[in-house]
Design an enzyme around this catalytic site. Structure first.
Site, PDB file in Angstrom:
ATOM      1  N   SER A 105      40.290 -52.579   3.785  1.00 62.89           N
ATOM      2  CA  SER A 105      39.818 -53.470   4.841  1.00 62.89           C
ATOM      3  C   SER A 105      39.150 -54.683   4.220  1.00 62.89           C
ATOM      4  CB  SER A 105      38.835 -52.762   5.771  1.00 62.89           C
ATOM      5  OG  SER A 105      37.673 -52.357   5.058  1.00 62.89           O
ATOM      6  N   HIS A 119      40.090 -61.292   9.333  1.00 62.12           N
ATOM      7  CA  HIS A 119      39.899 -59.851   9.147  1.00 62.12           C
ATOM      8  C   HIS A 119      41.267 -59.213   8.986  1.00 62.12           C
ATOM      9  CE1 HIS A 119      40.609 -56.104  11.482  1.00 62.12           C
ATOM     10  NE2 HIS A 119      39.740 -55.616  10.619  1.00 62.12           N
ATOM     11  N   ASN A 121      42.941 -55.056   8.043  1.00 60.91           N
ATOM     12  CA  ASN A 121      42.816 -53.699   7.523  1.00 60.91           C
ATOM     13  C   ASN A 121      44.103 -52.925   7.745  1.00 60.91           C
ATOM     14  OD1 ASN A 121      42.395 -51.253   9.594  1.00 60.91           O
ATOM     15  ND2 ASN A 121      41.579 -53.120  10.519  1.00 60.91           N
ATOM     16  N   HIS A 159      49.918 -67.071  13.682  1.00 62.63           N
ATOM     17  CA  HIS A 159      50.792 -66.205  14.471  1.00 62.63           C
ATOM     18  C   HIS A 159      52.250 -66.315  14.058  1.00 62.63           C
ATOM     19  CE1 HIS A 159      48.244 -64.282  17.563  1.00 62.63           C
ATOM     20  NE2 HIS A 159      47.432 -65.284  17.309  1.00 62.63           N
TER      21      HIS A 159
END
Length: 320
Positions: A105, A119, A121, A159
């Protein structure tokens, strides 16, 4: 007992997946060291009293990143009832459920409010009964972007990178996992305010599920690609925004939005809760928190201001 039977199969599977996570941890550390352009990571190794441990790597006060944390862990033991209820999956029919979990992570907080926080993970879970019989196993993970200034092209870049990666594995993954992310990273206690502009999120991704038909190796390869997507999805944003000027209003708003980030991680995030409920190292569990944050009382933003435009930009939309 032959290598193909019983606990030997389980041990081999766990070793292979944990080794992949270790390799991804090293790749991500090297990537963010290069991207920071000057900082270095401190490494701490820790052991969990109930079984297993991990490696925490933290960059503090870097050139580009004010704080970056990249962790890996391999933990196992008896699954507490509260953790079992939140975790999901099929546990032991009778007696206690045991778990095995490994993953990587990261949370990276840039110094400049022109660069979004990111972020990521990826994780693997196994549940077994008291005799060590496997009752369930799956992968989970994802990545999301939290901007502090309304640069819409950054959300498009992120994206589109995720979409291209997902499409290499299954035609439905991006749309399904993007919608899941939009639902998950939300501060429900603040009127369903989104944490950022989303990304992808998935859980209970099992091999040979009729929904996708991928075998165990294909699922594992997808998860590895999720961990490797940031050079395509995030690095162009950092490169584009690294030298953009900003002032005190932008910095203040960054700290306020970081406060909302903290709220989500402490109130709603499953990983934080699981880590605390299973006695993982607290410093590693809370690695995701920024070095500085701010809470203003009932802030209001003028129509057309960059703050108001950023808040409007958080509404889920098709960013591809």
């Amino acid at each position: 007992m032959s290598p193909e039977s019983g606990s030997s199969v389980s041990d081999l599977r766990r070793h292979q997946i944990a080794s992949r996570m270790e390799g991804l941890h090293d790749e991500l550390t090297a990537f963010f060291t290069r991207l920071d352009e000057g900082g270095t990571f401190r490494e701490d190794r820790w052991e969990r009293p109930g079984g297993g441990g991990g490696v925490a790597r933290v960059l503090s006060d870097g050139i580009t990143f004010e704080k970056a944390g990249i962790n890996r862990s391999v933990v196992m033991g008896v699954l507490p009832d509260a953790a079992a209820q939140r975790l999901g999956g099929v546990g032991a029919a009778t007696g206690t459920t045991h778990f095995f979990a490994t993953g990587v992570s990261l949370v990276v907080h840039p110094r400049s409010p022109m660069i979004p926080t990111v972020h990521l993970n990826v994780r693997y879970f196994e549940l077994t009964d008291e005799q060590g019989t496997l009752t369930d196993s799956w992968f989970g993970g994802g990545t999301d972007l939290t901007p502090f200034y309304p640069h819409e092209d950054d959300a498009h870049t992120f994206h589109r990178g995720l979409g291209a990666m997902c499409d290499r594995h299954h035609a439905t993954f991006y749309d399904h996992f993007k919608a899941w992310c939009d639902r998950y990273f939300v501060n429900t206690h603040r009127g369903n305010e989104a944490r950022g502009v989303g990304g992808i999120f998935f859980d209970h991704l099992r091999a040979n599920d009729p929904a996708h038909g991928l075998d165990a190796e294909a699922v594992a390869l997808f998860v590895s690609d999720v961990a490797r997507v940031l050079p395509a999805a995030y690095e162009p944003i950092v490169t584009r925004r690294r030298d953009t000027t900003y002032g005190e209003p932008e910095r203040t708003f960054q700290l306020v939005r970081r406060g909302r980030y903290v709220e989500f991680n402490l109130v709603h995030d499953r990983g934080t809760t699981f880590g605390l409920q299973t006695n993982a190292r607290v410093e590693s569990v809370l690695m995701s928190l920024p070095p500085l944050a701010m809470w203003q009382y009932a802030p209001e933003y003028a129509e057309g201001s960059f703050e108001a435009r950023l808040i409007a930009m958080l509404a889920p939309r098709d960013w591809r």
